[in-house]
Design a protein around this motif. Sequence first.
Motif, PDB file in Angstrom:
ATOM      1  N   ALA A  20       0.524  -1.405  -0.589  1.00 27.79           N
ATOM      2  CA  ALA A  20      -0.509   0.189   0.217  1.00 27.79           C
ATOM      3  C   ALA A  20       1.147   1.346   0.087  1.00 27.79           C
ATOM      4  O   ALA A  20       2.021   0.979   1.066  1.00 27.79           O
ATOM      5  CB  ALA A  20      -1.180  -0.433   1.146  1.00 27.79           C
ATOM      6  N   ALA A  21       0.649   2.296  -0.500  1.00 25.98           N
ATOM      7  CA  ALA A  21       1.673   3.764  -0.365  1.00 25.98           C
ATOM      8  C   ALA A  21       0.841   4.566   1.147  1.00 25.98           C
ATOM      9  O   ALA A  21      -0.132   3.850   1.645  1.00 25.98           O
ATOM     10  CB  ALA A  21       0.298   4.581  -1.553  1.00 25.98           C
ATOM     11  N   ASP A  22       1.911   5.385   0.715  1.00 27.63           N
ATOM     12  CA  ASP A  22       2.431   5.919   2.095  1.00 27.63           C
ATOM     13  C   ASP A  22       2.731   7.002   2.429  1.00 27.63           C
ATOM     14  O   ASP A  22       3.724   6.646   2.174  1.00 27.63           O
ATOM     15  CB  ASP A  22       2.882   5.189   3.565  1.00 27.63           C
ATOM     16  N   TYR A  23       1.659   8.138   2.104  1.00 28.22           N
ATOM     17  CA  TYR A  23       2.145   9.462   1.699  1.00 28.22           C
ATOM     18  C   TYR A  23       1.914  10.420   3.532  1.00 28.22           C
ATOM     19  O   TYR A  23       1.190  11.288   3.152  1.00 28.22           O
ATOM     20  CB  TYR A  23       1.101   9.556   0.733  1.00 28.22           C
ATOM     21  N   SER A  24       1.987   9.551   4.434  1.00 29.56           N
ATOM     22  CA  SER A  24       1.612  10.261   5.881  1.00 29.56           C
ATOM     23  C   SER A  24       2.118  12.026   5.727  1.00 29.56           C
ATOM     24  O   SER A  24       1.792  12.601   6.759  1.00 29.56           O
ATOM     25  CB  SER A  24       1.612   9.362   6.972  1.00 29.56           C
ATOM     26  N   TRP A  25       3.579  11.695   4.988  1.00 30.48           N
ATOM     27  CA  TRP A  25       4.427  12.866   5.363  1.00 30.48           C
ATOM     28  C   TRP A  25       4.132  13.900   4.596  1.00 30.48           C
ATOM     29  O   TRP A  25       4.447  15.541   4.498  1.00 30.48           O
ATOM     30  CB  TRP A  25       6.052  12.339   4.541  1.00 30.48           C
ATOM     31  N   LEU A  26       2.796  13.718   3.761  1.00 34.52           N
ATOM     32  CA  LEU A  26       2.646  14.877   2.453  1.00 34.52           C
ATOM     33  C   LEU A  26       1.001  15.014   2.639  1.00 34.52           C
ATOM     34  O   LEU A  26       0.039  15.109   2.477  1.00 34.52           O
ATOM     35  CB  LEU A  26       2.559  14.345   1.522  1.00 34.52           C
ATOM     36  N   ASP A  27       1.801  16.152   3.806  1.00 32.79           N
ATOM     37  CA  ASP A  27      -0.204  16.891   3.766  1.00 32.79           C
ATOM     38  C   ASP A  27      -0.142  17.869   3.179  1.00 32.79           C
ATOM     39  O   ASP A  27      -0.329  19.336   3.169  1.00 32.79           O
ATOM     40  CB  ASP A  27       0.417  17.214   5.751  1.00 32.79           C
ATOM     41  N   VAL A  28      -0.964  17.398   2.577  1.00 32.14           N
ATOM     42  CA  VAL A  28      -1.232  18.332   1.226  1.00 32.14           C
ATOM     43  C   VAL A  28      -2.890  17.635   0.832  1.00 32.14           C
ATOM     44  O   VAL A  28      -3.402  16.722   1.079  1.00 32.14           O
ATOM     45  CB  VAL A  28      -0.742  18.934  -0.240  1.00 32.14           C
TER      46      VAL A  28
END
Length: 418
Positions: free
Chosen positions: A345-353
């Motif tokens: 699964a993708a993890d974009y927890s660092w990308l808060d947009v």
Amino acid sequence: MPSEQTEVVVVGAGQAGVAMSEHLGAHGIPHVVLERHRIAERWRSERWDSLVANGPAWHDRFPGLEFQDVHPDAFASKEQVADYFVAYAEKIGAPVRCGVEVTSVRRHEGRPGFRVETSEGVIDTRFVVAATGPFQRPVIPPVVPDGAVPVQIHSSAYRNPGQLPEGAVLVVGAGSSGVQIADELRRSGRRVFLSVGPHDRPPRQYRGRDFCWWLGVLGLWDLDTPPQGAAHVTIAVSGARGGHTVDFRALAADGIELVGMTAAYEDGVLRFAPDLAENIALGDEKYLELLRAADAYVERNGLDLPEEPEAHVLGADPACVTEPRLELGLAEAGVTSIVWATGFAADYSWLDVDAYDANGRPDQRRGVSAESGVYFLGLPWLSRRGSSFIWGAWHDAKYIADHITTQRGYLAYGADEN
């Protein structure tokens, strides 16, 4: 302490990030590529020891550099693939910073651009490219509870048969990873069960050409929308042992017991869906469909390629398909390990947009996100079927670099008047 400034921050230095750097550099756009580990780290430390590329070296590469010490029709080892990206980054002078983790990205308030917080400080940037790819968080379905067998691992943690305790192994997932791991385990002398779901299984070669070539000349790499229901269907293809067509009947003949999709667990017993024969049949049809399309292409273009009528002949279904096992007592069968080749699964927890749809997936078109200034790269079907492959990421990166160049032009208009 003042923050660093640059035009573009690329997050991730795998195939997507390195490709992105090349195209940004060609446009003369100042940028930095941030990688929390080493370049192409997942190839080195998150794959099994014997893994090779699934495409031949002539195909699975960037246009500007060939593989060294790998025959064009051979399949590069995982270390050779990782070394290739290191060499490519050096060739293009990519400004890669290894050992730097991006912890958050947020849009500035009241001015353009983003604040990128990293383990080594803050960077202010106009554009952010998320080039971390699709293989970020291993997914293990919550089917078998901890402790039911001595070892449960994801395929990204599997290295070799000696890593697992003595005993039988259940491999769940019949894409490229699952079939190769199951085959390796069986060849090591293990009893192996392979849980098979829906899949696509192209021929490794047909009429003297690799399937990568056939998908190219037939225009199938350029499909911009997956066939109905096929967006997440796994592809069973292998470059192992010089490359061969994945044949589930052959796997069964070699002693691997095929079962349907893993459905449920209760009191030491696993239950499988009664879908094995259907999954095998659908995979066969996709295989034969490609052969028929290749034959038509040869005839239409008058090519002198040897016929392979035997490739169209499918053997009889083995007993494990015609009379499928629907239950497996793990202790009774001696299963001590389960390898979950069940994807990521993708993890974009660092990308808060604001760049995600209602299901939390990137809301993008060809990598250009709904959040102005944010781009995604390296995802399956980003622009076409080939997007998640090495060469596909390179072409997608070019499109994004062109888009960034255009946006920079708009932002520059009238700047001298302010």
